[in-house]
Design a protein around this motif. Sequence first.
Motif, PDB file in Angstrom:
ATOM      1  N   GLU A 117      36.506 101.751  -9.288  1.00 21.65           N
ATOM      2  CA  GLU A 117      37.081 100.416  -9.315  1.00 21.65           C
ATOM      3  C   GLU A 117      37.043  99.847 -10.728  1.00 21.65           C
ATOM      4  O   GLU A 117      36.024  99.935 -11.413  1.00 21.65           O
ATOM      5  N   SER A 118      38.147  99.276 -11.134  1.00 17.08           N
ATOM      6  CA  SER A 118      38.235  98.535 -12.385  1.00 17.08           C
ATOM      7  C   SER A 118      38.052  97.051 -12.086  1.00 17.08           C
ATOM      8  O   SER A 118      38.202  96.612 -10.937  1.00 17.08           O
ATOM      9  N   VAL A 119      37.747  96.275 -13.125  1.00 16.66           N
ATOM     10  CA  VAL A 119      37.595  94.826 -12.965  1.00 16.66           C
ATOM     11  C   VAL A 119      38.433  94.121 -14.024  1.00 16.66           C
ATOM     12  O   VAL A 119      38.321  94.403 -15.215  1.00 16.66           O
ATOM     13  N   LEU A 120      39.282  93.214 -13.565  1.00 21.18           N
ATOM     14  CA  LEU A 120      40.093  92.368 -14.432  1.00 21.18           C
ATOM     15  C   LEU A 120      39.594  90.940 -14.322  1.00 21.18           C
ATOM     16  O   LEU A 120      39.461  90.407 -13.219  1.00 21.18           O
ATOM     17  N   SER A 121      39.303  90.308 -15.456  1.00 22.99           N
ATOM     18  CA  SER A 121      38.888  88.910 -15.467  1.00 22.99           C
ATOM     19  C   SER A 121      39.877  88.090 -16.284  1.00 22.99           C
ATOM     20  O   SER A 121      40.479  88.598 -17.237  1.00 22.99           O
ATOM     21  N   PHE A 122      40.057  86.830 -15.890  1.00 22.98           N
ATOM     22  CA  PHE A 122      40.977  85.934 -16.580  1.00 22.98           C
ATOM     23  C   PHE A 122      40.193  84.916 -17.404  1.00 22.98           C
ATOM     24  O   PHE A 122      39.184  84.372 -16.948  1.00 22.98           O
ATOM     25  N   LYS A 123      40.652  84.680 -18.633  1.00 26.25           N
ATOM     26  CA  LYS A 123      39.976  83.785 -19.562  1.00 26.25           C
ATOM     27  C   LYS A 123      40.989  82.799 -20.142  1.00 26.25           C
ATOM     28  O   LYS A 123      42.203  82.956 -19.978  1.00 26.25           O
ATOM     29  N   SER A 124      40.491  81.791 -20.863  1.00 29.68           N
ATOM     30  CA  SER A 124      41.356  80.877 -21.597  1.00 29.68           C
ATOM     31  C   SER A 124      40.711  80.536 -22.930  1.00 29.68           C
ATOM     32  O   SER A 124      39.494  80.622 -23.094  1.00 29.68           O
ATOM     33  N   TYR A 125      41.538  80.150 -23.892  1.00 34.65           N
ATOM     34  CA  TYR A 125      41.037  79.801 -25.221  1.00 34.65           C
ATOM     35  C   TYR A 125      40.359  78.437 -25.219  1.00 34.65           C
ATOM     36  O   TYR A 125      39.481  78.169 -26.048  1.00 34.65           O
ATOM     37  N   GLU A 126      40.772  77.556 -24.315  1.00 40.19           N
ATOM     38  CA  GLU A 126      40.291  76.176 -24.332  1.00 40.19           C
ATOM     39  C   GLU A 126      38.787  76.065 -24.079  1.00 40.19           C
ATOM     40  O   GLU A 126      38.175  75.051 -24.404  1.00 40.19           O
ATOM     41  N   LYS A 127      38.175  77.083 -23.491  1.00 40.20           N
ATOM     42  CA  LYS A 127      36.739  77.058 -23.209  1.00 40.20           C
ATOM     43  C   LYS A 127      35.891  77.269 -24.458  1.00 40.20           C
ATOM     44  O   LYS A 127      34.690  77.037 -24.458  1.00 40.20           O
ATOM     45  N   GLY A 128      36.530  77.770 -25.543  1.00 40.04           N
ATOM     46  CA  GLY A 128      35.792  77.970 -26.781  1.00 40.04           C
ATOM     47  C   GLY A 128      35.221  79.372 -26.926  1.00 40.04           C
ATOM     48  O   GLY A 128      35.112  80.133 -25.962  1.00 40.04           O
TER      49      GLY A 128
ATOM     50  N   GLU B 157      32.261  80.507 -27.425  1.00 43.20           N
ATOM     51  CA  GLU B 157      30.995  80.837 -26.765  1.00 43.20           C
ATOM     52  C   GLU B 157      31.216  81.490 -25.406  1.00 43.20           C
ATOM     53  O   GLU B 157      30.417  82.332 -24.979  1.00 43.20           O
ATOM     54  N   LYS B 158      32.284  81.126 -24.699  1.00 45.03           N
ATOM     55  CA  LYS B 158      32.578  81.698 -23.389  1.00 45.03           C
ATOM     56  C   LYS B 158      33.106  83.129 -23.488  1.00 45.03           C
ATOM     57  O   LYS B 158      33.312  83.788 -22.470  1.00 45.03           O
ATOM     58  N   TRP B 159      33.324  83.588 -24.716  1.00 41.38           N
ATOM     59  CA  TRP B 159      33.846  84.936 -24.922  1.00 41.38           C
ATOM     60  C   TRP B 159      32.756  85.905 -25.367  1.00 41.38           C
ATOM     61  O   TRP B 159      33.034  87.064 -25.663  1.00 41.38           O
ATOM     62  N   GLN B 160      31.536  85.466 -25.400  1.00 40.81           N
ATOM     63  CA  GLN B 160      30.453  86.305 -25.918  1.00 40.81           C
ATOM     64  C   GLN B 160      29.812  87.140 -24.812  1.00 40.81           C
ATOM     65  O   GLN B 160      29.881  86.812 -23.642  1.00 40.81           O
ATOM     66  N   GLY B 161      29.187  88.258 -25.221  1.00 44.87           N
ATOM     67  CA  GLY B 161      28.293  88.999 -24.344  1.00 44.87           C
ATOM     68  C   GLY B 161      28.858  90.201 -23.628  1.00 44.87           C
ATOM     69  O   GLY B 161      28.191  91.224 -23.511  1.00 44.87           O
ATOM     70  N   GLU B 162      30.086  90.126 -23.109  1.00 44.71           N
ATOM     71  CA  GLU B 162      30.641  91.191 -22.278  1.00 44.71           C
ATOM     72  C   GLU B 162      31.058  92.399 -23.116  1.00 44.71           C
ATOM     73  O   GLU B 162      31.430  92.271 -24.277  1.00 44.71           O
TER      74      GLU B 162
ATOM     75  N   GLU C  69      36.332  87.349 -31.613  1.00 44.02           N
ATOM     76  CA  GLU C  69      35.314  87.533 -30.579  1.00 44.02           C
ATOM     77  C   GLU C  69      35.797  88.505 -29.513  1.00 44.02           C
ATOM     78  O   GLU C  69      35.046  89.360 -29.032  1.00 44.02           O
ATOM     79  N   GLY C  70      37.077  88.388 -29.126  1.00 43.33           N
ATOM     80  CA  GLY C  70      37.628  89.321 -28.157  1.00 43.33           C
ATOM     81  C   GLY C  70      37.641  90.741 -28.671  1.00 43.33           C
ATOM     82  O   GLY C  70      37.306  91.690 -27.949  1.00 43.33           O
ATOM     83  N   LEU C  71      38.011  90.917 -29.929  1.00 45.15           N
ATOM     84  CA  LEU C  71      38.011  92.259 -30.535  1.00 45.15           C
ATOM     85  C   LEU C  71      36.603  92.848 -30.552  1.00 45.15           C
ATOM     86  O   LEU C  71      36.409  94.040 -30.268  1.00 45.15           O
TER      87      LEU C  71
END
Length: 246
Positions: free
Chosen positions: A151-162, A164-169, A187-189
């Motif tokens: 199983e693969s996992v797809l998650s949806f994100k937005s830039y407006e959250k800043g 910090e919400k893009w860290q860790g994964e 951060e995404g890269l």
Amino acid sequence: MRTYLTLLEELDRRRRGNCLAAYAPYERQAEFHAAGATNRERLFMAGNQLGKTRAGGAEWAMHLTGRYPGWWVGRMFHRPVRLWAAGVTGEGTRDNPQRVLVGPPQQQGEWGTGMIPADAIADTVMGRGAPGALDSVVVRWGGGADIQAGESVLSFKSYEKGREKWQGETLHGVWFDEEPPLDIYSEGLTRTNATDGITIVTFTPLLGMSDVVLRFLSAEAVQGLGSSPPQGGGEVAAQRPERGPS
């Protein structure tokens, strides 16, 4: 006649539930996909309604399911993946990448009519923001019939959250639909470094020659484009050379 109509309805159901099988890229879309074989970072920059989000959705569906067509010469993953798809706002992510990948956001009965085939959607997790917005989708990868490899996992994100919400994964890929701020893009890269993963960006450059655009364009390309975004049929597909894992 009833049997004939029943068969037509079944054929339509199967077609609507597997849009990925019917995807046939035009020349610029095909170039964009093919560039993934040798480039970790790619940009598909074009005018409105020219298939940018459709191309991104088709490629993401292939990686999520492991269902690559015979003509595919781009990047391939040979195991289940973890991917993100993102837009400027929660509503924008819902109405563009989520719609193309899953189906109409407000019509749950139509989920499975997007680029991810209906029989590959194992589960969905609702988000807490915009109505109809998904947080994530679990996608069956590989296998066939009743046999599935993972199983693969797809998650949806937005830039407006800043940022910090893009860290860790740790991810195999991030799709930016619409131009991200440079800190969000970086951060995404970073999230893909450990897997030697990929980033793709699909957008009309409304911000002119921003820092993200300049990452992909040569000096000659910048001079050719000037400061005005492409309109109508104008389009550019660009990529950054393969850098290897950091």
